[in-house]
Scaffold this active site. Sequence first.
Site, PDB file in Angstrom:
ATOM      1  N   ASP A  13      30.404  40.420  30.587  1.00  0.00           N
ATOM      2  CA  ASP A  13      30.136  40.335  29.155  1.00  0.00           C
ATOM      3  C   ASP A  13      28.802  39.606  28.973  1.00  0.00           C
ATOM      4  O   ASP A  13      28.213  39.053  29.920  1.00  0.00           O
ATOM      5  CB  ASP A  13      31.284  39.644  28.406  1.00  0.00           C
ATOM      6  CG  ASP A  13      31.310  40.043  26.927  1.00  0.00           C
ATOM      7  OD1 ASP A  13      30.285  40.515  26.412  1.00  0.00           O
ATOM      8  OD2 ASP A  13      32.361  39.878  26.276  1.00  0.00           O
TER       9      ASP A  13
HETATM   10  C1  BGC Z   1      31.127  41.154  23.312  1.00  0.00           C
HETATM   11  C2  BGC Z   1      31.338  42.473  24.021  1.00  0.00           C
HETATM   12  C3  BGC Z   1      30.194  43.412  23.724  1.00  0.00           C
HETATM   13  C4  BGC Z   1      28.887  42.738  24.130  1.00  0.00           C
HETATM   14  C5  BGC Z   1      27.674  43.605  23.880  1.00  0.00           C
HETATM   15  C6  BGC Z   1      29.740  40.592  23.584  1.00  0.00           C
HETATM   16  O1  BGC Z   1      29.492  39.491  22.789  1.00  0.00           O
HETATM   17  O2  BGC Z   1      32.120  40.234  23.709  1.00  0.00           O
HETATM   18  O3  BGC Z   1      32.561  43.030  23.630  1.00  0.00           O
HETATM   19  O4  BGC Z   1      30.369  44.618  24.401  1.00  0.00           O
HETATM   20  O5  BGC Z   1      28.743  41.549  23.381  1.00  0.00           O
HETATM   21  O6  BGC Z   1      27.488  43.816  22.541  1.00  0.00           O
END
Ligand code: BGC
Length: 767
Positions: free
Chosen positions: A294
């Site tokens: 993530d």
């Molecule tokens: C979120 C993810 C997301 C990523 C990219 C993160 O803050 O937890 O679910 O895919 O950002 O946007």
Amino acid sequence: MPTKLCQVPLLRLSFYLALLFVVPISVVGQQDDARPTDAATNRFVDQLLTRMTVAEKVEQLEQAPGQPNFTPPAKAEELARSGVGSFLFFTDPVRINELQRIAVTQSRLHIPLLFGYDVIHGFRTIAPIPLAMASSWDPELVMKTQAMAARETRAAGVEWTFAPMVDIARDARWGRIMEGAGEDPYLGEQIARAQVKGFQGDYIGAPDHILASVKHFAGYGAAEGGRDYDSSDISDELLYNVYLRPFHAAADAGAATFMSAYMDLNGVPATGNTWLLQDVLRKDWKFSGFVVSDWEAVKNLETHGFADSPQNAAVLAASAGVNMEMSSSLYREYLPGAIKSGAFSEARLDNLVRPILAMKYRLGLFTHPYVDMDKFHRETLSTEQRDAVRIAAEQSAVLLKNDGHTLPLSKSLRSLAVLGPLADSALDTVGSWAIHGDRRDTVTIAKGLREALPNARVDVAKGVEISRGSPTIFDEQVVPDQPQLKDDEARKVEFDHAVELARSADATVLVLGEAQTMSGEAASRGSLKLPGEQERLMEAVTALGKPVVLVLMTGRPLDITWASAHVPAILNIWYPGTEGGHAVARLLLGDANPGGHLPLSWPRDVGQEPLFYNYKIPHNPRNVAKRYWDLLSTPLYPFGYGLSYASFSFSDLTLSSPDVAAGGSLQVNVKLQNTSAGAGAEVVQLYTHQRAGSASRPIRELKAFQKVSLVPGEIRKVTFVLPADDLMYWSPALHRNVLEPGTFDVWIGSDSNATLHSTFNVIESRN
Ligand code: BGC
């Protein structure tokens, strides 16, 4: 396939020359619709790896954010030239083509870029939020809707979505509950599988499809107190029987990638968790794709107090099996040094790179790297796309109450008041995680009703404002909708005006709920009350004693205890998406029949959270308040609940045999009748309960369901095949999956309070 590339012969020539130089000849002939074999893929990747330096390999493990505030345009071009593996957040196909051209023609090995994006419930055409899609209880519909999203996304040059989110969520305070399929592992499995199939198609690289990324691995939904990003402490029993199950289903469905979660699971950060990423994911589930972290989760290993330096964070994440680092760039900075010092080996580096290159190959990017602009224009917001999301919105709306057939409303209404801060808000209608959705494309509820009632007077007013709180990461979209600060007098005038409109109308539709910024990421709430003065508006309008319908727009269950006692009709539409207004108008006027059932237990009060139906110790039915001094323990509406304009009766529950042996299966039949004068669909749900086992067993567990459409008066025998193996569970006493002999209850009905009951015995155990 006509591509932008074909319109630029010189570039095309240099591109193919480049391919001939670096890529085995066989790749050049690869077709869009030809599925590359594993052998061909492995051969290609192995050959490419022999040509790559350590730095080039590490570069493939990096995913850089495309937003200019994170990566200025010139820097993005430099990264493409130096062979970065992937970008996230680019959505403009012209820019995607520019960067891809740099990667393919100017980087030393001409390896194409992989573009990822959060296509959570649609790319440009926005479908209802995932929690709504799960409310359809229709995996086929979910699959088709995500396939449409994939088609629009791929046409824009994005080949990879960070979805589905399959985190089980039992706590409505957690903002990200809107992104998942609710509280149940069985429903979660079906929806997870359907989403992976929808995004990816029949195989990785299928035309018009994209890679899925199953997230957030694992346990994010159990954040303590429902506070986003907080630790998750989950027993093995719950992990295996509840939280991991949708992830496992998604892996079995062939998901190409997984995303490692932010938080720590039982003390070990998920992004450095070897047990999760190696033992469970790769060894037990045989996952062969790649894992992306993530956002900055690799870097956060230091914040967690798990790594003592950035270098250590890079080595720990890489060693645990995180193939690609999202947004931070510790791999680039530290892995080459770690390899030199022996802290990490090049063989392990190769293992991290291999599946990334393989996915690019399977997607056909080495031969067809560019966006076809004609196709992009054809697919974006097409009529087909709009129809698909409208049908999804109709099928996922949940009718919670309909006293005295208040709904559907008569089409010969002379006047209608459409009130509430969300009634005409395009931004809210699409909900959170609709980052690329454009509010100008969106049909609000007010607009939909105006169109559908051309001969009526439709008055629209907010009545009250809701403060949106602090802007989120998507604030550039949010700010223009910020209500102006109004003084008390101005607020009173607005409120009274709305009530007057209701007084003079034949009926009122109140569109209340949460602003879309109040759910999603970093948007947990400590209260489930209707924000602001909405409750007061609802009470004032209801007191007029005229027909009133509450249309609830929300990303989580809200405290609507007052409404459930006083407002005659409640239709929960979650956030319905681009075509929300058309769908809601059709639902309210009876051109469509609400098809949704709740994928979670709807609380009476925030104090009941976490709340779920499959708990272990039965409540005393004569005194359900006993567990709280001041509150009933039962939900306001149970898991699985949902009404329709049609009504149904269940009878004649029969089993093919009183006993079932391990490896065998049981047929469970029920008679379903449409007892009303209108056509409609019912979700027939089957629950079981194991009376005794080596561990306490949930009082009920959903084991199967079918959505059945019946014309008026129609009677249908509905049959379920229940394999004995579906009664297995992970026993915390025995530390393994077991099927235990003994008596089981079975119920069939339209929600988790189903009363039609029988029993059967499991007569032989399988350990
Ligand atoms: C979120 C993810 C997301 C990523 C990219 C993160 O803050 O937890 O679910 O895919 O950002 O946007």
